[in-house]
Design a protein around this motif. Structure first.
Motif, short mmCIF file in Angstrom:
data_model
loop_
_atom_site.label_atom_id
_atom_site.label_comp_id
_atom_site.label_asym_id
_atom_site.label_seq_id
_atom_site.Cartn_x
_atom_site.Cartn_y
_atom_site.Cartn_z
N ARG A 170 -4.73 -31.18 -42.66
CA ARG A 170 -5.50 -31.62 -41.50
C ARG A 170 -5.11 -33.04 -41.08
NH1 ARG A 170 -10.06 -27.99 -41.69
NH2 ARG A 170 -9.06 -25.97 -41.54
N ASP A 273 -5.91 -22.61 -35.36
CA ASP A 273 -4.81 -23.09 -34.54
C ASP A 273 -4.71 -24.61 -34.52
OD1 ASP A 273 -7.16 -23.52 -33.17
OD2 ASP A 273 -6.40 -22.81 -31.22
N TYR A 274 -5.51 -25.29 -35.37
CA TYR A 274 -5.48 -26.76 -35.40
C TYR A 274 -4.10 -27.24 -35.85
CZ TYR A 274 -6.46 -31.59 -36.74
OH TYR A 274 -6.44 -32.96 -36.86
N VAL A 275 -3.57 -28.24 -35.14
CA VAL A 275 -2.26 -28.81 -35.45
C VAL A 275 -2.47 -30.16 -36.12
CG1 VAL A 275 -0.07 -29.64 -34.52
CG2 VAL A 275 -1.19 -27.62 -33.51
N GLU A 277 -2.00 -33.86 -37.35
CA GLU A 277 -1.43 -35.02 -36.67
C GLU A 277 -1.50 -36.25 -37.56
OE1 GLU A 277 -2.69 -34.01 -32.08
OE2 GLU A 277 -4.24 -34.71 -33.46
#
Length: 292
Positions: A170, A273-275, A277
């Motif tokens: 995350r 679908d969290y990318v 960062e």
């Protein structure tokens, strides 16, 4: 790969029982939970009989971090995954599991030396959760909140939790000089942005916890808790602010155990679908850190 549901509980040893009772119940607003150890302090925030067990001892230190899985099959998948990775696993006896108010549990030591317990079937208390100030905590399927642990080799720890145990990446926050960067790593197991964070460090003389985050459902409750903390004279480790990664509005207060409690609200939920960062700042505003 094994599938984890949430951060279930944290068990810690404490040196000052009276100070903890005042802090937990009269300042923060935890409800008093229940458990088999008459000497322990059990902190309750939802239908679980406790989420934090504080065990009296000579020094402040983490005992175990407990992660919940859905059922027995999920627990066996975790066991199989660990054994394939060469990690020794022990099964808690029925009495040991009962002492934790869970149906079944296993235990192992992660590469950073932390005792990890994995369980299913928590015992629930369906009576109202009654804290002194009426805080409504955001838990349920999201679990206790998040825990931040100091690790000697952050990349080894990251690989273990993401590649072996299947925690979702995350994002990260880069610290240190550009030529020798080190990353703080954030990981999740459910829609809560992160349930675990790993930070470079060690714990030879410390409690082994950097901080634990608990979330409430109203900004006013955060503000009132901050007022109580300041009035009682506790060390404010960080002022009120909003984080860049999970969008949490929170403050940090030093507990009697020597680690911080993050108390916040409005934490972001993410999907599959969290990318992940890399953050270039800890917070949008606030969170000014005190020394010591």
């Amino acid at each position: 790969m094994a599938s984890f549901a949430s951060l279930g509980y944290v068990r810690a040893r404490i040196a000052d029982v009276d100070a903890w009772r005042t802090f937990a119940f009269d300042t923060i607003g935890f409800a008093e939970g229940s458990g088999p150890n008459a000497e322990s302090i059990y902190l309750r925030v939802d239908e679980h009989t406790y989420r934090l067990e504080l065990v009296p001892g000579e020094r402040d230190e983490v005992i175990a971090v407990g992660w919940q899985v859905a059922d027995r099959r999920s627990l066996e998948l975790v066991r199989e995954t660990l054994e394939k990775a060469g990690i020794g696993v022990s099964t808690l006896s029925l009495a040991e599991a009962a002492n934790r108010h869970v149906e079944e549990a296993i235990s192992f030591v992660d590469p950073s030396g932390f005792t990890i317990e994995v369980f299913h079937g928590p015992l629930l208390d369906h009576t109202p959760v009654v804290g002194k100030f009426g805080n409504r905590f955001v838990t349920g399927d999201l679990g206790l909140g998040h825990v931040v642990l100091p690790v000697r080799d952050i990349e080894e720890a990251r690989r273990f939790y993401t590649e072996v145990l299947g925690f979702a990446s995350r994002g990260s926050f880069r610290v240190g000089p550009p030529e020798h960067p080190i990353w703080i790593r954030f990981m999740g197991v459910n829609p809560r942005h992160h349930s675990l964070a790993l930070i470079p460090g060690s714990r030879p003389d410390g409690p082994g916890i950097v901080h634990i985050m608990v979330e409430v459902d109203a900004l006013d409750d955060v503000g009132r808790a901050l007022d109580r903390v300041n009035k009682a004279g506790y060390h404010l480790s960080s002022t009120l602010g909003r984080h860049t990664n999970d969008k949490m509005i929170s403050f940090y207060v030093r507990t009697p155990g020597g680690w911080d409690l993050e108390f916040g609200c409005e934490g972001m939920l993410v999907g599959d679908d969290y990318v992940a960062e890399e953050m270039t700042a800890d917070s949008y505003w606030g969170h000014e850190w005190a020394r010591g």
